[in-house]
Design an enzyme around this catalytic site. Sequence first.
Site, short mmCIF file in Angstrom:
data_model
loop_
_atom_site.label_atom_id
_atom_site.label_comp_id
_atom_site.label_asym_id
_atom_site.label_seq_id
_atom_site.Cartn_x
_atom_site.Cartn_y
_atom_site.Cartn_z
N ASP A 1 0.82 -1.20 0.00
CA ASP A 1 0.00 0.00 0.00
C ASP A 1 0.86 1.26 0.00
OD1 ASP A 1 -2.64 1.35 0.48
OD2 ASP A 1 -1.63 1.95 2.32
N GLU B 1 0.95 -0.43 -5.16
CA GLU B 1 0.01 0.67 -5.37
C GLU B 1 0.87 1.93 -5.48
OE1 GLU B 1 -3.68 3.11 -3.35
OE2 GLU B 1 -2.01 2.37 -2.18
#
Length: 733
Positions: free
Chosen positions: A412, A467
Amino acid sequence: MTDMLFDRTDIDALLAGRHPDPFACLGPHTDAGRVVVRALLPGAQRVRAVTPDGDELGALACVDDAGCFAGTLAHDGRYRLAIDWPDTRQITDDAYAFGTLLDEAALARFAAGDPAAVLDCLGATPTRVDGVDGVRFAVWAPNAQRVSVVGDFNMWDGRRHPMRLRRPWGVWELFVPGIGAGEHYKYELRAADGHVLPHKADPCARATEAPPRTASVVADTAALDAFAWHDDGWLHARPPADQRFRMPWSIYEVHAESWQRVPEDMDRSANWDELAERLIPYVRGMGFTHVEFMPISEYPFGGSWGYQPLAQFAPSARFGPVDGFARFVDRAHAAGIGVIVDWVPAHFPNDAHGLAQFDGSALYEHADPREGMHPDWNTCVFNLGRNEVSAFLIASALAWARRYHVDGIRVDAVASMLYRDYSRNEGEWVPNIHGGRENLESVAFLRALNDTLHGTLAPPGVVTFAEESTAWPGVTASTGDGGLGFDFKWNMGWMHDTLSYVREDPIHRRYHHDRMTFGLVYAFSERFVLPLSHDEVVHGKGSLAVKMPGDAWQRLATLRAYFGFMWAHPGKKLLFMGSEFAQWAEFAHDATPHWDLLDAPAHRGVQRLVRDLNRTYAAEPALHALDCHASGFFWLIGDDRDNSVFAFARRDDSGRLVVAICNFTPVPRPGYRIGLPAPGHWRELMNTDAAVYGGTNAGNDGAVWTEDVPSHGQSWSATLRLPPLATLWLSPA
């Protein structure tokens, strides 16, 4: 006489919780040919030393009413303590009768940044030492004056079990005999300035209490390591690096806490066994190849959706015991479904029981708030330049791959890690050693992470996803070639551009045509996943269906056409839960998707379309084998902005073809000629306007035939009827 057996200075320091080395005075010590045993047992009324068989060896006299006992033994072998408490008698081994626990070589590896050493050394581990069962506790806190393990087993009293510091590695250790899996515990630390910190959860805990409670729990690590897996065939069949990019990947993103709840039991979250019963058949039936969970490592605040975790090694207790997650993964693999977990190394929350100021210093985070605080989330930023912190995080990812057999790790907020000035104004960030904005420590960390997960420490076939929302070069290039080493990168640019296009009124789309075509300029610069994730259906952005303009029919028709475009477009696929049936509401972490919408034929139609897109995508190599290579794509029509029509071809190595034609206006277009790359009969592989999907059933009666009429750079062409707001797929019959 007995008070001479226990130095007053030691007594005062122990009772005040300030003794720098409790093993120097507690436990057995040889003194002038005799064995002196000292114990700190606040509240005890009487203490005796006994043999393992219960024979008395001698009494320990009370030398301080606060609970200090001492006595001499003629016996220098193993002994136990028989303790009379006000309402019970306890016989236990002495925690201070055991020598050092952790191997010096392993501690040195930890200090050097070896993630395997974290798994070997730290946390709470049920074990046997010198024939005695108990739990070995170990925690890294180099700047603490004193660390004690506290729990139900010692009334959360930090005086009772102070730990041994292993210099110079900064690791504190203690073996507590007579306890085992299931014990609740934390650490009590005295900072360098002398103040006692709030009790801290174990950073390396393998299990936790369910929030809002915050204690760590001793996990049965032997049982976890001996879990009866049935997925050897699955693991051995996971494709190597050169093949995984050619496989179909259609990922169903899930917030496990809310996918389905249990209303008859206080509307709690489903546990892992219940999710296995419901989610796995659903994912398989829908044709998805993988399920991706938003973070499931323990997190205190449900509203963070898991993206502010504080127990990076422990599946959240919200979903039941940790072995339940192993059972879920095992059953998913048996059903042919891969499991990906979101993982958060960028930052952590500043809860008092967590990592922030763990030993009274900025241990896991940067001390300078220009580096150590994230302005967007008011969270702490990991100091990835510190060997032990880097090793701690990589060990966490490694543990998910090894202990729980997950198939992929999605990292993330990578962009926030790569840039020192991310979300910061001038003067609010610290340049790197070269004066630049690149975070060199994060780059080194991400490369080490990917090398580890792709190396011999991890099971073969683990896949990593980034990401990353910027144009950082080489995210999916190998570390040997100077890249970050990820397998795939989320294509945030494609997602933003194409969603902004379909949000436009159809009459205006001609002016924004390039938003749908621009992604192909860079589509093969990285290996991409096309993500329609939770981030796009929250915080006022609207659900995918609500983003589309027009009345309800037009919205769902546009969404169906967009899905057809996406599933034909180069790149692996990801769709967030609820979007597969065109939910109107945004994602809410405390509410389930609106499953009742499936009572409506229009929403069942969208769901059926997604199922059929998945199945066709997986069955047709032309749609996935060359997702990451330019040879697998070519435009047929990319410039018909007046009609908002796009057409392109996908192919595989053998020359198999699929052509996608998209009409993003509500105007049916009969007699639309399109060049096709092969002569003959082409069948209609997919029509998002089919009646079974909620459409008008306009189309080409299932097939078209080419004519020897050159068009769009091809030697053959066919005249098609393009349905309104629809995508067609054609393949040679």
